[in-house]
Each structure stands twice: as structure tokens, then as C-alpha cells.
Design an enzyme around this catalytic site. Structure first.
Site, PDB file in Angstrom:
ATOM      1  N   GLU A 186       0.854  -1.201   0.000  1.00 12.02           N
ATOM      2  CA  GLU A 186       0.000   0.000   0.000  1.00 12.02           C
ATOM      3  C   GLU A 186       0.882   1.241   0.000  1.00 12.02           C
ATOM      4  O   GLU A 186       1.831   1.309   0.772  1.00 12.02           O
ATOM      5  CB  GLU A 186      -0.870   0.028   1.271  1.00 12.02           C
ATOM      6  CG  GLU A 186      -1.789  -1.163   1.431  1.00 12.02           C
ATOM      7  CD  GLU A 186      -2.351  -1.277   2.856  1.00 12.02           C
ATOM      8  OE1 GLU A 186      -2.095  -0.373   3.682  1.00 12.02           O
ATOM      9  OE2 GLU A 186      -3.016  -2.278   3.139  1.00 12.02           O
ATOM     10  N   LYS A 234       2.421   4.572   1.032  1.00 12.14           N
ATOM     11  CA  LYS A 234       2.452   5.142   2.380  1.00 12.14           C
ATOM     12  C   LYS A 234       2.262   6.649   2.287  1.00 12.14           C
ATOM     13  O   LYS A 234       3.138   7.375   1.821  1.00 12.14           O
ATOM     14  CB  LYS A 234       3.782   4.821   3.063  1.00 12.14           C
ATOM     15  CG  LYS A 234       3.834   5.307   4.501  1.00 12.14           C
ATOM     16  CD  LYS A 234       5.080   4.800   5.201  1.00 12.14           C
ATOM     17  CE  LYS A 234       5.039   5.066   6.695  1.00 12.14           C
ATOM     18  NZ  LYS A 234       5.037   6.473   7.041  1.00 12.14           N
ATOM     19  N   ASP A 260       1.807  10.353   3.783  1.00 16.25           N
ATOM     20  CA  ASP A 260       2.245  11.083   4.968  1.00 16.25           C
ATOM     21  C   ASP A 260       1.132  12.019   5.415  1.00 16.25           C
ATOM     22  O   ASP A 260       1.053  13.167   5.001  1.00 16.25           O
ATOM     23  CB  ASP A 260       3.524  11.850   4.635  1.00 16.25           C
ATOM     24  CG  ASP A 260       4.308  12.169   5.882  1.00 16.25           C
ATOM     25  OD1 ASP A 260       3.985  11.594   6.940  1.00 16.25           O
ATOM     26  OD2 ASP A 260       5.226  12.993   5.805  1.00 16.25           O
ATOM     27  N   TYR A 287      -7.039   1.611   6.062  1.00 17.78           N
ATOM     28  CA  TYR A 287      -6.052   0.577   5.727  1.00 17.78           C
ATOM     29  C   TYR A 287      -5.748  -0.448   6.817  1.00 17.78           C
ATOM     30  O   TYR A 287      -4.913  -1.318   6.632  1.00 17.78           O
ATOM     31  CB  TYR A 287      -4.745   1.205   5.259  1.00 17.78           C
ATOM     32  CG  TYR A 287      -4.143   2.229   6.237  1.00 17.78           C
ATOM     33  CD1 TYR A 287      -3.785   1.871   7.528  1.00 17.78           C
ATOM     34  CD2 TYR A 287      -3.922   3.538   5.829  1.00 17.78           C
ATOM     35  CE1 TYR A 287      -3.231   2.783   8.404  1.00 17.78           C
ATOM     36  CE2 TYR A 287      -3.372   4.466   6.698  1.00 17.78           C
ATOM     37  CZ  TYR A 287      -3.031   4.086   7.976  1.00 17.78           C
ATOM     38  OH  TYR A 287      -2.502   4.988   8.846  1.00 17.78           O
ATOM     39  N   LYS A 341      10.891   2.949   2.542  1.00 26.64           N
ATOM     40  CA  LYS A 341      10.866   4.383   2.231  1.00 26.64           C
ATOM     41  C   LYS A 341      11.592   4.683   0.930  1.00 26.64           C
ATOM     42  O   LYS A 341      12.561   4.013   0.590  1.00 26.64           O
ATOM     43  CB  LYS A 341      11.555   5.162   3.361  1.00 26.64           C
ATOM     44  CG  LYS A 341      10.830   5.119   4.702  1.00 26.64           C
ATOM     45  CD  LYS A 341       9.575   5.947   4.636  1.00 26.64           C
ATOM     46  CE  LYS A 341       9.105   6.415   5.981  1.00 26.64           C
ATOM     47  NZ  LYS A 341       9.938   7.402   6.617  1.00 26.64           N
ATOM     48  N   CYS A 364      33.731  39.771   8.541  1.00 25.50           N
ATOM     49  CA  CYS A 364      32.364  39.491   8.987  1.00 25.50           C
ATOM     50  C   CYS A 364      31.389  40.443   8.280  1.00 25.50           C
ATOM     51  O   CYS A 364      31.601  41.656   8.287  1.00 25.50           O
ATOM     52  CB  CYS A 364      32.298  39.697  10.499  1.00 25.50           C
ATOM     53  SG  CYS A 364      30.622  39.697  11.147  1.00 25.50           S
ATOM     54  N   CYS A 401      29.920  42.972  11.230  1.00 25.03           N
ATOM     55  CA  CYS A 401      30.716  44.016  11.906  1.00 25.03           C
ATOM     56  C   CYS A 401      32.024  44.317  11.180  1.00 25.03           C
ATOM     57  O   CYS A 401      32.787  45.169  11.609  1.00 25.03           O
ATOM     58  CB  CYS A 401      31.001  43.617  13.351  1.00 25.03           C
ATOM     59  SG  CYS A 401      32.224  42.298  13.491  1.00 25.03           S
ATOM     60  N   CYS A 432      33.855  35.047  13.018  1.00 24.23           N
ATOM     61  CA  CYS A 432      34.078  36.472  13.180  1.00 24.23           C
ATOM     62  C   CYS A 432      34.836  36.678  14.479  1.00 24.23           C
ATOM     63  O   CYS A 432      34.494  36.106  15.507  1.00 24.23           O
ATOM     64  CB  CYS A 432      32.728  37.177  13.247  1.00 24.23           C
ATOM     65  SG  CYS A 432      32.848  38.853  13.860  1.00 24.23           S
ATOM     66  N   CYS A 446      30.560  42.741  17.674  1.00 23.22           N
ATOM     67  CA  CYS A 446      29.733  42.271  16.560  1.00 23.22           C
ATOM     68  C   CYS A 446      28.282  42.181  17.021  1.00 23.22           C
ATOM     69  O   CYS A 446      27.963  41.461  17.960  1.00 23.22           O
ATOM     70  CB  CYS A 446      30.217  40.907  16.085  1.00 23.22           C
ATOM     71  SG  CYS A 446      29.265  40.274  14.689  1.00 23.22           S
TER      72      CYS A 446
HETATM   73  S1  IVH Z   1      -0.359   0.461   8.897  1.00 23.68           S
HETATM   74  C1  IVH Z   1       0.746  -1.313  12.985  1.00 23.68           C
HETATM   75  N1  IVH Z   1      -0.687   1.342   6.465  1.00 23.68           N
HETATM   76  O1  IVH Z   1       2.566   5.280   8.646  1.00 23.68           O
HETATM   77  C2  IVH Z   1       0.808  -0.679  11.651  1.00 23.68           C
HETATM   78  N2  IVH Z   1       0.242   2.821   8.053  1.00 23.68           N
HETATM   79  O2  IVH Z   1       5.025   4.754  10.076  1.00 23.68           O
HETATM   80  C3  IVH Z   1      -0.058   0.525  11.567  1.00 23.68           C
HETATM   81  N3  IVH Z   1       0.718   5.063   7.179  1.00 23.68           N
HETATM   82  O3  IVH Z   1       1.268   5.720  11.856  1.00 23.68           O
HETATM   83  C4  IVH Z   1       0.117   1.320  10.343  1.00 23.68           C
HETATM   84  N4  IVH Z   1       0.018   4.679   5.128  1.00 23.68           N
HETATM   85  O4  IVH Z   1       0.213   7.066   9.936  1.00 23.68           O
HETATM   86  C5  IVH Z   1      -0.251   1.631   7.704  1.00 23.68           C
HETATM   87  N5  IVH Z   1      -1.056   1.980   4.289  1.00 23.68           N
HETATM   88  C6  IVH Z   1      -0.655   2.269   5.497  1.00 23.68           C
HETATM   89  C7  IVH Z   1      -0.133   3.550   5.838  1.00 23.68           C
HETATM   90  C8  IVH Z   1       0.294   3.777   7.127  1.00 23.68           C
HETATM   91  C9  IVH Z   1       0.532   5.576   5.949  1.00 23.68           C
HETATM   92  C10 IVH Z   1       1.301   5.792   8.301  1.00 23.68           C
HETATM   93  C11 IVH Z   1       0.490   5.734   9.567  1.00 23.68           C
HETATM   94  C12 IVH Z   1       1.401   5.126  10.593  1.00 23.68           C
HETATM   95  C13 IVH Z   1       2.746   5.405  10.031  1.00 23.68           C
HETATM   96  C14 IVH Z   1       3.763   4.409  10.520  1.00 23.68           C
END
Ligand code: IVH
Length: 692
Positions: A124, A126, A128, A235, A323, A417, A420, A435, A441
Site C-alpha cells: 500500500e 504510504k 504522509d 487501511y 521508504k 564578517c 561588523c 568572526c 559584533c
Molecule cells: S499500517 C501497525 N498502512 O505510517 C501498523 N500505516 O510509520 C499501523 N501510514 O502511523 C500502520 N500509510 O500514519 C499503515 N497503508 C498504510 C499507511 C500507514 C501511511 C502511516 C500511519 C502510521 C505510520 C507508521
């Protein structure tokens, strides 16, 4: 320690540090005020902290922290939302950054389960945003909470109800009790539009979509949340009164059936070997997705296996976040500006043609120091590759050589600097140019004054950091001597808010008692670089009186002078520190400042000469002649003096001892004629205890 440097003079690094400090400080006062009802500072002081935070953020929008007090403006003070305990803790995920780490994650899960063969996974994107926990009873949305510390979050039920993508009633059959977890976020387009509206209204602009989502959800007034374009992907599951699926993939299907939005880029992978290809696909598509993602979450599909794998610490063994590498962008470097920090460090800052890196508008980046500029050969006019990882300060990774303008010149780092105009020096072996202006200064003045009055320096009671700042802002103290002119303003001080007659009188008294000071404290108070307490003491003991010290230091500014060698040979001082002192005294404004200061003091007390008492050469008049083999002449002189001897140049009847080196000439002869005791260098070393 907040708030000493003018905001315009802060380097990006200092700004980041200060914002972190301010966030903690303001959070502390929020708690004292709202939760404990026991404020520790006045409203005005509190407002000043917030204003400074806002001013720094206005200058460095990329540094706005998720926990910044500004992100809570008009919203929740800590107590604004009720706390809600999660039935099942909300955990976080461990990260991996490459295929090898990812493989290790899979191997670990397999070993734990005692399995052979590959694992089926669900991948899935991820996002932010901020994770939330939604409770449904008999298919109806009853409660929603932020993650908080994982155990307990904030009750944001009313606000969540305003989200269009949140089903208030689950469609079809659902368990009597179920917790659904997901991510509240803002799309890139919604984020940019919201910021444009905010800016037009003169309201706060958000640093990134995540902050915008968090700020919008945590509004005390649900009407405001309703006006903000928040989205939700579901999710994960928390508590459930009955099982709803046997695989995570099927669970996502149930979520869809109930009416939730599930990310349509989620995919079931038959085997972990498909992960790398999925990761690459998402990395390619990332820029064109309507929302920001920072990686991909991989979850073991089989819920039975998930249960067996369980958790370690705060993260599940059945899921990990792979990541992406930091986000990059290219832009043009328009200028390199030199900032002066409050310790005098010169930091180069890149001024960039504004560019969007991962949803954040970046206009500045740190260049660290002059070596870094030279190493990367960064020139004004260059197209540069910029990188931003998480919340950290943007960095210039490299230049694009093909796009360099023909007339671009290598950057020449200034040796004065910009604030000054004092010399800015870089000691051998160090990366930072500083400096030498110190007290003269403006960028360093407040910090230096705070040091000047500190406990081991002038130790002026009642004159702390805040007061120094206050009086500096009032234009009353621009130099150390001005501190001793404060008693003349006693009436004005008494009239200030928060002062009064008694405290103004106390301050005057504290200042008056410090018009007498020991030489070593005096030297230490000047805050000359590398002259801490120990070195100040060495200097005081070596030179004895202020007059002697000042005169010798001025002479020592001449490179190669006897006084310079003597200074450098004081045990514990050495040539590098001698240079710092020479730099200080070489600057006329420093000498003026000293004279001004001495003029307002009553007495600088002489120091006791060092280690004199029990040395056999204490009080003796000694002459060195010929070439010494184990030390230079100035060092020999310094050592002898440190032991209480008086060193002279010519031999007379008053001479007690002549130390004879190689090729000694007339002085050795004269000593013999006068019957003065002579010793060899070796004998001298023994006598002076130098070999002990
Ligand atoms: S599962 C125990 N699924 O990532 C696992 N988290 O770094 C619970 N996040 O706090 C998280 N997309 O805010 C899960 N598809 C996804 C996600 C996801 C974003 C975020 C979530 C979590 C953080 C963990």
C-alpha cells in the site's frame, strides 16, 4: 536560551534548533497555563515567545515543525480535546531503505514462523498524513481519535464527521463493534489551493500537506474543519467483536464494501519477490500521484500469520515501510549569503529560485561551510540538485555542470564578517570560519553580554539572559561598559513593566559590588575564543596585573615578536590560543572597548603569581645565555617566571643564576668574573623541576 539573535541573522541550522527549543518551551507553558492553571511567565513573555516562533517560521517556512505552536493556532490547546484511550494500541512501522533491508524483514518473519517458501504480501502506498482510529458500534460511527502517543489520542469525533470520505453508517453487515484505522490527508492540489486562500486572507500558510491536514483536523471549531478539504484512506483494523476476514486483502475489500475509500494503488503480491518491482513502479509514479507518498507499506497478507507474528516494541513484525530515497529537485542558485551566528560562526546560505520539493516551497538551503562549497564547486548561477528528506533542512547535493553559465566564478568565501566587518578567521584544522568581532559584533553581542555577566565571569545577580535582552532591545546596553552605566538609569528601570523601585535598586547594588573584580574573572568575562576559565587563570597568573597583560598582548599582536613567543610558550596556552588573543588585541575596537570598560570599574585585582612559593628559583634573578636545546628562549623565560623567578637580559651583581647554553659568549664570561653561579641547561631543568 531562545531569542537572542535577530531573526534576520539566524542561520538555517540555528533557526531549526531554536524552533525545536521554542516548540518545547511553549508547549511547557501551554501545559502550565491550560492544564495546571499555574502559569510561570507573564502573558507578554508568552506572546513574545510565540511572536519569535512566528517570525522565524515566516523566514524559514521549510522549517515549520509538525509540533510547532503555530500549527495549533486557533486550535486545540492541549486540553481542548478530550483524551480517548485506544482499545488496541496504535503502533508505528519500522522502516527499510533498500532491497537488502527488505529481504531481511521477510527472512526475519519467515524464521519467526518457521516457514519455508515465500510470503504473500499486500503493498500500500504510504501517505504522509495523520493516522486516526474510528470506532463503529452497530455500524454507526461513534468515536474517532488521533493516534496521540499510541495509547491515547484526542477525541476529534465532531471534526471527523465533517469528512466526506468517512462513512457515518457502514453499508451492509458489520460487527457490533469495530475499529477501523486509516490516514487523514490532504491532496497536493487541495493543499496548494488552501495555502493560496490562506495567504490571500493574511492567514497562516502551511509548510506541507501533512501539517495542513493535522492543523485542519485539530480545529476546536468543527466548522473550520468542515471547510478544509480533507481526505481519508482506510487501511488497518483495531478491535473487532468478530473476525471479518482471513487475509488483509479481503479485509480491504470489506472496507470498500462498508463505504470506505481504500487506496486504489494497493496491490496483493503473491510473493515477496514482486516487492522490488512494485517499489520501482511507485517511485516512478510518485510525482504524478495526486497525494504525497514517502514509501510503500508491505503487510503480510495472511491475518493468521499476522497474529502469530505479533509485535516487537512499538512496531509489528508483520509489516514494514520501505521508504523512498529523499526527494530531489533542481533549481538555480541565485546568491550565496553569509549569516553570522551568535557564536560568530559564518554560515553560507544558498538563496535559490523558489522550487517545490515534495510539496514544500524551498527558497534557501544550507551550504554548511566553505569547504563544502569548494568540494562541490558550487557557484552563483549554477543549476543545483536539491534534496529534502523528511523534516530536515534542504541540502544541495551537487551542481549540474552542463548548465553552468560561462561566466560563473568560483565562490570566494569572505574573510571579514558581513555584520561588523572584523576579521573572520579559520584556525588550521577547523572547518568553521568565525568572526573575531565578539563583543563588537552585533550578531554576537547579546550572547557575549550574557556570558559577561554569568556566574563565573562578572556574576551580576539579577542580570540574566532575559534582562540583558530587554535592556539591549531598549538600546541601553551596547557594550560591557554600558552594564556599569545601568545604575544611572535606576529610575527608568524602576518604571519598566515588571520592575519597580525595589528590584531596580537591587540590580544597581549588584552591579556596584562588581566594579571590583579579579584579573582572571575579568579576562574570562571577555569571552575571547578559547579563553575559558582555565586559560584565563593561566594568563592572569602569568602576567599578574591588568596593565601588564594589556601591554604584553598589544605587543604580542606582532607576529614573531618576543611577547608573542612568550605568550605562545605559556604552558597550556600554545601558539593557536596566542593567535586568538593577538587577533582580539589587533582589533582597535576591542582595545577601545577594554579601555571603556576599565574606565567604569573600580579595580582589577592583581593575580597571585603561579606556583612560586616552594620553587628553589622563586625570587631569584636569572639570565639565559647561549642556545638552549630543549626549549626556546621565550619558553625558558616563561617557565622561569612561572616559578617566580625574574628573568633579565644582562648579568650583573644582582644576578643569582646564569643558565649557559651552547656557544655562550660574553655573558658566561662576565658571570665567571662576578662570581655568579652558573648552571648547564640540564642542571637548570633539574633545579626548576622541569623533568619531574
Ligand atoms: S499500517 C501497525 N498502512 O505510517 C501498523 N500505516 O510509520 C499501523 N501510514 O502511523 C500502520 N500509510 O500514519 C499503515 N497503508 C498504510 C499507511 C500507514 C501511511 C502511516 C500511519 C502510521 C505510520 C507508521
Amino acid at each position: 536560551m531562545s531569542g537572542t539573535t535577530p531573526v534576520e541573522a539566524l542561520t538555517e541550522i540555528e533557526a531549526a534548533e531554536e524552533l525545536a527549543r521554542l516548540a518545547a518551551e511553549i508547549a511547557h507553558h501551554d501545559e502550565a497555563y491550560h492544564r495546571l492553571d499555574a502559569p510561570e511567565i507573564s502573558d507578554a513573555e508568552y506572546d513574545a515567545l510565540r511572536r519569535r516562533n512566528a517570525a522565524i517560521e515566516a523566514r524559514f517556512p521549510a522549517l515549520i515543525r509538525p509540533d510547532s505552536p503555530s500549527q495549533r493556532v486557533g486550535a486545540a490547546p492541549e486540553s481542548g480535546f478530550a483524551k480517548l484511550r485506544h482499545r488496541v494500541p496504535m503502533l508505528s512501522l519500522d522502516n527499510v531503505f533498500d532491497a537488502a533491508d527488505f529481504q531481511e524483514f521477510c527472512d526475519r518473519a519467515r524464521r519467526f514462523l518457521g516457514l519455508t517458501g515465500t510470503l504473500a504480501l499486500v503493498a500500500e502506498p504510504k501517505i504522509d498524513g495523520l493516522s486516526i482510529n474510528l470506532t463503529y458500534e452497530d455500524g454507526r460511527f461513534v468515536r474517532g481519535a488521533t493516534r496521540g502517543d499510541g495509547q491515547e489520542g484526542e477525541d476529534v469525533t465532531a471534526n471527523l464527521r465533517t469528512l466526506r470520505s468517512l462513512p457515518l453508517r457502514l453499508k451492509g453487515k458489520a460487527p457490533a463493534l469495530i475499529e477501523v484505522r486509516g490516514e487523514v490527508f490532504m491532496t497536493k492540489a487541495d493543499f496548494l489551493a488552501l495555502n493560496a486562500t490562506q495567504a490571500a486572507a493574511g492567514a497562516k500558510v502551511f509548510a506541507n500537506p501533512r501539517n495542513a491536514a493535522a492543523g485542519s483536523l485539530r480545529q476546536l471549531d468543527a466548522k473550520i474543519t468542515a471547510s478544509r478539504p480533507l481526505s481519508l484512506f482506510a487501511y488497518a483494523q483495531g478491535e473487532s467483536s468478530e473476525p471479518v476476514a482471513t487475509t488483509h486483502w479481503d479485509y480491504l475489500g470489506r472496507l470498500r464494501d462498508w463505504g470506505f475509500t481504500v487506496n486504489d494503488r494497493s496491490r496483493r503480491l503473491d510473493s515477496e519477490t514482486e516487492a522490488a518491482a512494485f517499489q520501482a513502479e511507485m517511485a516512478t509514479d510518485r510525482a504524478s500521484l495526486p497525494y504525497d507518498i514517502d514509501g510503500v507499506v508491505y503487510k503480510v497478507d495472511d491475518l493468521g500469520l499476522q497474529r502469530r507474528l505479533g509485535f516487537v516494541g512499538r512496531a509489528p513484525r508483520w509489516a514494514t515501510a520501505w521508504k523512498f530515497p529523499a526527494e530531489q529537485a533542481t533549481t538555480v542558485l541565485q546568491a550565496i549569503r553569509i549569516q553570522v551566528g551568535r557564536t560568530g560562526a559564518l554560515t553560507p546560505v544558498a538563496e535559490l529560485a523558489p522550487v517545490n520539493v515534495g510539496g514544500v516551497l524551498v527558497t534557501r538551503a544550507t551550504l554548511h561551510n566553505e569547504d563544502e562549497i569548494a568540494r562541490k564547486d558550487v557557484r552563483v548561477g549554477d543549476t543545483v540538485i536539491l534534496q529534502r528528506a523528511g523534516d530536515v533542512i534542504p541540502q544541495i547535493v551537487a551542481v549540474v555542470p552542463e548548465r553552468r553559465p560561462a561566466d560563473a566564478q568560483p565562490f570566494v568565501f569572505p574573510d571579514t564578517c558581513p555584520v561588523c566587518h572584523s576579521h573572520a578567521v579559520r584556525p588550521p584544522g577547523e572547518v568553521v570560519r568565525r568572526c573575531t568581532g565578539g563583543l563588537i559584533c552585533e550578531a554576537q553581542l547579546v550572547e557575549r553580554l550574557i556570558h559577561f555577566v554569568s556566574r563565573n565571569a562578572f556574576d551580576i545577580e539579577g542580570l540574566g539572559e532575559k534582562t540583558i535582552q530587554e535592556f539591549h532591545a531598549a538600546g541601553w546596553i551596547g557594550s560591557p561598559a554600558d552594564i556599569f552605566r545601568l545604575p544611572a538609569r535606576e529610575a527608568e528601570i524602576a518604571a519598566r513593566e515588571g520592575w519597580g523601585k525595589q528590584s531596580a535598586a537591587n540590580l544597581s547594588r549588584a552591579i556596584e559590588t562588581r566594579r571590583t573584580i579579579s584579573l582572571e574573572r575579568f579576562i574570562y568575562a571577555l569571552g575571547i575564543r578559547r579563553i575559558g576559565e582555565a586559560n584565563a587563570r593561566l594568563l592572569a597568573r602569568h602576567y599578574g596585573s591588568y596593565a601588564q597583560w594589556r601591554e604584553q598582548m598589544i605587543r604580542a599582536t606582532t607576529v614573531g615578536s618576543e611577547e608573542r613567543s612568550e605568550l605562545g610558550s605559556i604552558l597550556g596556552i600554545g601558539p593557536a590560543i596566542a593567535e586568538e588573543l593577538a587577533d582580539f588585541f589587533g582589533e582597535r575596537r576591542n582595545r577601545d572597548l577594554l579601555d571603556d570598560l576599565v574606565g567604569v570599574l573600580r579595580e582589577i585585582q592583581d593575580a597571585a603569581r603561579a606556583e612560586t612559593a616552594d620553587s628553589p628559583v622563586a625570587g631569584k634573578t636569572v639570565v639565559f645565555t647561549g642556545t638552549l636545546e630543549t626549549m626556546t628562549r621565550p619558553e625558558a623565560k616563561a617557565r622561569a617566571e612561572a616559578l617566580g623567578a625574574k628573568v633579565t637580559d644582562s648579568v650583573s651583581k644582582k644576578t643569582d643564576l646564569v643558565v649557559i647554553g651552547a656557544d655562550a659568549g660574553s655573558k658566561a664570561k662576565r658571570a665567571a668574573e662576578l662570581g655568579v653561579r652558573t648552571v648547564t641547561e640540564t642542571e637548570w631543568r633539574a633545579l626548576a623541576g622541569l623533568d619531574d
